[in-house]
Design a protein around this motif. Structure first.
Motif, PDB file in Angstrom:
ATOM      1  N   VAL A 163       6.679  11.809   1.803  1.00 28.06           N
ATOM      2  CA  VAL A 163       5.603  12.613   1.226  1.00 28.06           C
ATOM      3  C   VAL A 163       4.214  12.249   1.728  1.00 28.06           C
ATOM      4  N   VAL A 164       4.029  11.060   2.266  1.00 33.89           N
ATOM      5  CA  VAL A 164       2.701  10.716   2.761  1.00 33.89           C
ATOM      6  C   VAL A 164       2.470  11.404   4.099  1.00 33.89           C
ATOM      7  N   PRO A 165       1.227  11.846   4.323  1.00 28.04           N
ATOM      8  CA  PRO A 165       0.955  12.532   5.593  1.00 28.04           C
ATOM      9  C   PRO A 165       0.789  11.529   6.735  1.00 28.04           C
ATOM     10  N   ALA A 166       1.884  10.900   7.120  1.00 28.73           N
ATOM     11  CA  ALA A 166       1.860   9.908   8.198  1.00 28.73           C
ATOM     12  C   ALA A 166       3.040  10.141   9.124  1.00 28.73           C
ATOM     13  N   ARG A 167       2.803   9.910  10.394  1.00 30.45           N
ATOM     14  CA  ARG A 167       3.902  10.047  11.354  1.00 30.45           C
ATOM     15  C   ARG A 167       4.826   8.839  11.297  1.00 30.45           C
ATOM     16  N   ARG A 168       4.251   7.679  10.996  1.00 34.09           N
ATOM     17  CA  ARG A 168       5.071   6.478  10.804  1.00 34.09           C
ATOM     18  C   ARG A 168       4.595   5.810   9.524  1.00 34.09           C
ATOM     19  N   PHE A 169       5.547   5.433   8.697  1.00 32.73           N
ATOM     20  CA  PHE A 169       5.234   4.780   7.430  1.00 32.73           C
ATOM     21  C   PHE A 169       6.342   3.776   7.169  1.00 32.73           C
ATOM     22  N   GLU A 170       6.088   2.513   7.521  1.00 29.86           N
ATOM     23  CA  GLU A 170       7.098   1.470   7.371  1.00 29.86           C
ATOM     24  C   GLU A 170       6.563   0.363   6.477  1.00 29.86           C
ATOM     25  N   ILE A 171       7.386  -0.056   5.536  1.00 29.99           N
ATOM     26  CA  ILE A 171       7.025  -1.156   4.640  1.00 29.99           C
ATOM     27  C   ILE A 171       8.185  -2.145   4.616  1.00 29.99           C
ATOM     28  N   LYS A 172       7.823  -3.431   4.724  1.00 25.36           N
ATOM     29  CA  LYS A 172       8.813  -4.498   4.582  1.00 25.36           C
ATOM     30  C   LYS A 172       8.216  -5.559   3.673  1.00 25.36           C
ATOM     31  N   ALA A 173       9.011  -6.035   2.753  1.00 24.60           N
ATOM     32  CA  ALA A 173       8.585  -7.134   1.880  1.00 24.60           C
ATOM     33  C   ALA A 173       9.796  -8.014   1.639  1.00 24.60           C
ATOM     34  N   GLU A 174       9.771  -9.185   2.233  1.00 24.05           N
ATOM     35  CA  GLU A 174      10.869 -10.131   2.046  1.00 24.05           C
ATOM     36  C   GLU A 174      10.402 -11.531   2.399  1.00 24.05           C
ATOM     37  N   GLY A 175      10.963 -12.490   1.719  1.00 31.89           N
ATOM     38  CA  GLY A 175      10.636 -13.880   1.994  1.00 31.89           C
ATOM     39  C   GLY A 175       9.171 -14.221   1.781  1.00 31.89           C
ATOM     40  N   GLY A 176       8.527 -13.527   0.880  1.00 26.55           N
ATOM     41  CA  GLY A 176       7.122 -13.797   0.602  1.00 26.55           C
ATOM     42  C   GLY A 176       6.151 -13.186   1.597  1.00 26.55           C
ATOM     43  N   GLU A 177       6.655 -12.371   2.510  1.00 26.65           N
ATOM     44  CA  GLU A 177       5.787 -11.699   3.470  1.00 26.65           C
ATOM     45  C   GLU A 177       5.860 -10.192   3.276  1.00 26.65           C
ATOM     46  N   PHE A 178       4.735  -9.542   3.504  1.00 26.92           N
ATOM     47  CA  PHE A 178       4.627  -8.088   3.357  1.00 26.92           C
ATOM     48  C   PHE A 178       4.034  -7.528   4.641  1.00 26.92           C
ATOM     49  N   VAL A 179       4.615  -6.422   5.132  1.00 26.64           N
ATOM     50  CA  VAL A 179       4.090  -5.739   6.312  1.00 26.64           C
ATOM     51  C   VAL A 179       4.084  -4.237   6.029  1.00 26.64           C
ATOM     52  N   LEU A 180       2.928  -3.630   6.250  1.00 27.13           N
ATOM     53  CA  LEU A 180       2.776  -2.176   6.179  1.00 27.13           C
ATOM     54  C   LEU A 180       2.307  -1.725   7.545  1.00 27.13           C
ATOM     55  N   ASP A 181       3.014  -0.771   8.132  1.00 29.09           N
ATOM     56  CA  ASP A 181       2.669  -0.265   9.458  1.00 29.09           C
ATOM     57  C   ASP A 181       2.675   1.252   9.386  1.00 29.09           C
ATOM     58  N   THR A 182       1.484   1.848   9.489  1.00 29.41           N
ATOM     59  CA  THR A 182       1.396   3.303   9.415  1.00 29.41           C
ATOM     60  C   THR A 182       0.597   3.838  10.591  1.00 29.41           C
ATOM     61  N   ILE A 183       1.011   4.995  11.034  1.00 26.28           N
ATOM     62  CA  ILE A 183       0.266   5.746  12.037  1.00 26.28           C
ATOM     63  C   ILE A 183       0.176   7.177  11.524  1.00 26.28           C
ATOM     64  N   GLY A 184      -1.025   7.729  11.552  1.00 27.23           N
ATOM     65  CA  GLY A 184      -1.231   9.084  11.055  1.00 27.23           C
ATOM     66  C   GLY A 184      -1.575   9.100   9.581  1.00 27.23           C
ATOM     67  N   VAL A 185      -2.117   7.988   9.079  1.00 33.79           N
ATOM     68  CA  VAL A 185      -2.477   7.915   7.668  1.00 33.79           C
ATOM     69  C   VAL A 185      -3.913   8.413   7.526  1.00 33.79           C
ATOM     70  N   GLY A 186      -4.054   9.660   7.122  1.00 31.97           N
ATOM     71  CA  GLY A 186      -5.375  10.259   6.988  1.00 31.97           C
ATOM     72  C   GLY A 186      -5.856  10.840   8.295  1.00 31.97           C
ATOM     73  N   TYR A 187      -6.874  11.693   8.171  1.00 33.49           N
ATOM     74  CA  TYR A 187      -7.426  12.353   9.349  1.00 33.49           C
ATOM     75  C   TYR A 187      -8.747  11.736   9.767  1.00 33.49           C
ATOM     76  N   SER A 188      -9.319  10.897   8.922  1.00 35.86           N
ATOM     77  CA  SER A 188     -10.628  10.318   9.199  1.00 35.86           C
ATOM     78  C   SER A 188     -10.580   8.804   9.006  1.00 35.86           C
ATOM     79  N   MET A 189     -11.571   8.150   9.554  1.00 37.77           N
ATOM     80  CA  MET A 189     -11.683   6.704   9.374  1.00 37.77           C
ATOM     81  C   MET A 189     -11.910   6.381   7.902  1.00 37.77           C
ATOM     82  N   GLU A 190     -12.647   7.244   7.197  1.00 36.10           N
ATOM     83  CA  GLU A 190     -12.892   7.029   5.773  1.00 36.10           C
ATOM     84  C   GLU A 190     -11.581   7.000   4.986  1.00 36.10           C
TER      85      GLU A 190
END
Length: 192
Positions: free
Chosen positions: A128-155
């Motif tokens: 549902v998010v307007p992103a071409r890539r939306f990956e989340i990992k949370a394990e072993g006390g580490e969190f990674v969010l990797d998105t491309i295409g999140v929003g149309y502006s820097m704001e």
């Protein structure tokens, strides 16, 4: 033809039959009526191409979205609203999104207990998010969010980063790396 002749018995696990009976009684239905409704809806969705797991996933997603009082807004409209709000007062815009991140953290704590337990929900968000890539990992006390295409502006990227940062901090994580660029948000964090 009488209703009795239209009925066919099917076998189900005892626990499921008991749960059906209890649920039907609590809803004021007969077991026959409730079973027919459940099977009718389920079979219709399966005929439309949904798997049983997808039906469950859609119901889970709907439940979470209604509990969070989420309102669907077209991505470009939301982006324009963020840009205009940022022009008026960037700190307020960042603060509003930070509050949203903290609200999400509270929901994660209340419903899932930990961020790791909530990560399976990322697959719903990815749809549902307007992103071409939306990956989340949370394990072993580490969190990674990797998105491309999140929003149309820097704001939009900046306010989203504010929400993620505040959510993570509220969940006991410390930001290790934060990358923002037009349409790109990458966050790495570690549990404190």
């Amino acid at each position: 033809m009488s209703a009795k002749k239209d009925r066919v018995n099917i076998a189900v696990a005892r626990e499921l039959a008991e749960e059906l009976a209890n649920t039907a009684e609590s809803m004021g239905f007969t077991q026959f009526a409730l079973a027919n409704q459940i099977l009718s809806v389920g079979l219709t969705l399966i005929k439309e191409g949904f798997s049983v797991q997808q039906i469950k996933d859609i119901a889970t997603f709907y439940k979470v979205m209604t509990e969070l009082e989420t309102v669907p807004v077209p991505g470009r409209l939301l982006d324009k609203m963020v840009v205009e709000m940022s022009k008026l007062n960037k700190e307020v815009a960042l603060g509003v999104w930070c509050e949203a991140g903290k609200m999400l953290a509270g929901y994660i704590k209340a419903v899932f207990g930990t961020l790791e337990n909530a990560t399976y929900f990322a697959r719903y968000l990815a749809n549902v998010v307007p992103a071409r890539r939306f990956e989340i990992k949370a394990e072993g006390g580490e969190f990674v969010l990797d998105t491309i295409g999140v929003g149309y502006s820097m704001e939009s990227v900046e306010v989203t980063a504010s929400a993620v940062k505040c959510m993570l901090e509220d969940l006991g994580y410390e930001i290790a790396d934060l990358v923002t660029a037009p349409g790109i948000l990458r966050v790495k964090a570690r549990r404190r």
